[in-house]
Design a protein around this motif. Structure first.
Motif, PDB file in Angstrom:
ATOM      1  N   SER A  43       8.150   9.220  -2.427  1.00 25.36           N
ATOM      2  CA  SER A  43       7.864  10.113  -1.310  1.00 25.36           C
ATOM      3  C   SER A  43       6.547   9.631  -0.709  1.00 25.36           C
ATOM      4  CB  SER A  43       7.727  11.563  -1.794  1.00 25.36           C
ATOM      5  OG  SER A  43       7.613  12.440  -0.694  1.00 25.36           O
ATOM      6  N   THR A  44       6.308   9.976   0.542  1.00 29.13           N
ATOM      7  CA  THR A  44       5.076   9.526   1.201  1.00 29.13           C
ATOM      8  C   THR A  44       4.080  10.676   1.223  1.00 29.13           C
ATOM      9  OG1 THR A  44       6.323   7.962   2.556  1.00 29.13           O
ATOM     10  CG2 THR A  44       4.105   8.556   3.318  1.00 29.13           C
ATOM     11  N   HIS A  45       3.009  10.537   0.479  1.00 24.82           N
ATOM     12  CA  HIS A  45       2.021  11.622   0.355  1.00 24.82           C
ATOM     13  C   HIS A  45       1.461  11.973   1.740  1.00 24.82           C
ATOM     14  CE1 HIS A  45       1.324   9.198  -3.560  1.00 24.82           C
ATOM     15  NE2 HIS A  45       2.370   9.971  -3.707  1.00 24.82           N
ATOM     16  N   ASP A  46       1.178  10.916   2.532  1.00 24.52           N
ATOM     17  CA  ASP A  46       0.520  11.155   3.827  1.00 24.52           C
ATOM     18  C   ASP A  46       1.416  11.955   4.775  1.00 24.52           C
ATOM     19  OD1 ASP A  46      -1.018   7.835   3.852  1.00 24.52           O
ATOM     20  OD2 ASP A  46      -1.537   9.695   2.792  1.00 24.52           O
ATOM     21  N   ASP A  62       0.840  -1.209   0.000  1.00 24.30           N
ATOM     22  CA  ASP A  62       0.000   0.000   0.000  1.00 24.30           C
ATOM     23  C   ASP A  62       0.867   1.247   0.000  1.00 24.30           C
ATOM     24  OD1 ASP A  62      -2.419   1.668   2.108  1.00 24.30           O
ATOM     25  OD2 ASP A  62      -2.371   1.413  -0.082  1.00 24.30           O
ATOM     26  N   HIS A  63       1.907   1.232  -0.809  1.00 26.45           N
ATOM     27  CA  HIS A  63       2.794   2.393  -0.936  1.00 26.45           C
ATOM     28  C   HIS A  63       3.244   2.452  -2.387  1.00 26.45           C
ATOM     29  CE1 HIS A  63       4.987   5.612   0.912  1.00 26.45           C
ATOM     30  NE2 HIS A  63       6.056   5.279   0.216  1.00 26.45           N
ATOM     31  N   HIS A  64       2.916   3.515  -3.083  1.00 25.01           N
ATOM     32  CA  HIS A  64       3.018   3.529  -4.542  1.00 25.01           C
ATOM     33  C   HIS A  64       4.020   4.553  -5.068  1.00 25.01           C
ATOM     34  CE1 HIS A  64      -0.877   1.881  -3.313  1.00 25.01           C
ATOM     35  NE2 HIS A  64      -0.722   1.063  -4.325  1.00 25.01           N
TER      36      HIS A  64
HETATM   37  C1  LIG Z   1      -5.522   5.131   1.351  1.00 23.45           C
HETATM   38  C2  LIG Z   1      -4.151   4.568   0.985  1.00 23.45           C
HETATM   39  O1  LIG Z   1      -3.779   3.597   1.928  1.00 23.45           O
HETATM   40  C3  LIG Z   1      -3.110   5.686   1.047  1.00 23.45           C
HETATM   41  O2  LIG Z   1      -3.498   6.723   0.170  1.00 23.45           O
HETATM   42  C4  LIG Z   1      -1.713   5.186   0.628  1.00 23.45           C
HETATM   43  C5  LIG Z   1      -1.647   4.693  -0.782  1.00 23.45           C
HETATM   44  N1  LIG Z   1      -0.312   4.732  -1.380  1.00 23.45           N
HETATM   45  C6  LIG Z   1       0.584   5.656  -0.986  1.00 23.45           C
HETATM   46  N2  LIG Z   1       1.726   5.852  -1.670  1.00 23.45           N
HETATM   47  C7  LIG Z   1       2.601   6.811  -1.316  1.00 23.45           C
HETATM   48  N3  LIG Z   1       3.746   6.985  -2.027  1.00 23.45           N
HETATM   49  N4  LIG Z   1       2.351   7.598  -0.282  1.00 23.45           N
HETATM   50  C8  LIG Z   1       1.246   7.497   0.477  1.00 23.45           C
HETATM   51  O3  LIG Z   1       1.071   8.257   1.433  1.00 23.45           O
HETATM   52  C9  LIG Z   1       0.301   6.470   0.156  1.00 23.45           C
HETATM   53  N5  LIG Z   1      -0.807   6.289   0.867  1.00 23.45           N
END
Ligand SMILES: C[C@H](O)[C@H](O)[C@H]1CNC2=NC(N)=NC(=O)C2=N1
Length: 102
Positions: free
Chosen positions: A73-76, A56-58
């Protein structure tokens, strides 16, 4: 909420990852992989996609013929976290010995 990597951890991560570099203006790391042809590049992307989704990290990525450019990078967290470090190591494994040109 996942925490951003501290400067020391960030430096250690970059030192451990061949060819990755920091991105100007973003708290992220990036690398371009070059493969023998498009099929090798896309097969690599398929392997990474399956693992990334499982974590769950893209990645943010683009593909032009035999080249794949990946930004992590981590969006969250709006920055570089351990999740990016983990995915970068998976990406390096997925690229090994698969038509990689370097
Ligand atoms: C809801 C879902 O779990 C989140 O949006 C995950 C999905 N993939 C993600 N990928 C990345 N690179 N950063 C994130 O913060 C992230 N959050």
């Amino acid at each position: 909420m996942v925490a951003k990597l501290e400067p020391t951890a960030r430096a250690e991560l970059l030192a451990s990852l061949p060819g990755w570099r920091e991105v100007d203006g973003r708290d992220a790391i990036e690398k371009t992989f070059r493969f023998t042809d498009f099929k090798a590049a896309f097969a690599f992307m398929t392997r990474v996609a399956i693992t990334a989704d499982g974590q769950d990290h893209h990645p943010e990525w683009s593909n032009v013929y035999n080249r794949v450019t990946i930004l992590l990078s981590t969006h969250d967290a709006d920055g570089l976290t351990e999740r990016d470090a983990k995915l970068a190591r998976v990406i390096e494994e997925a690229a090994t010995g698969t038509g990689l040109q370097g």
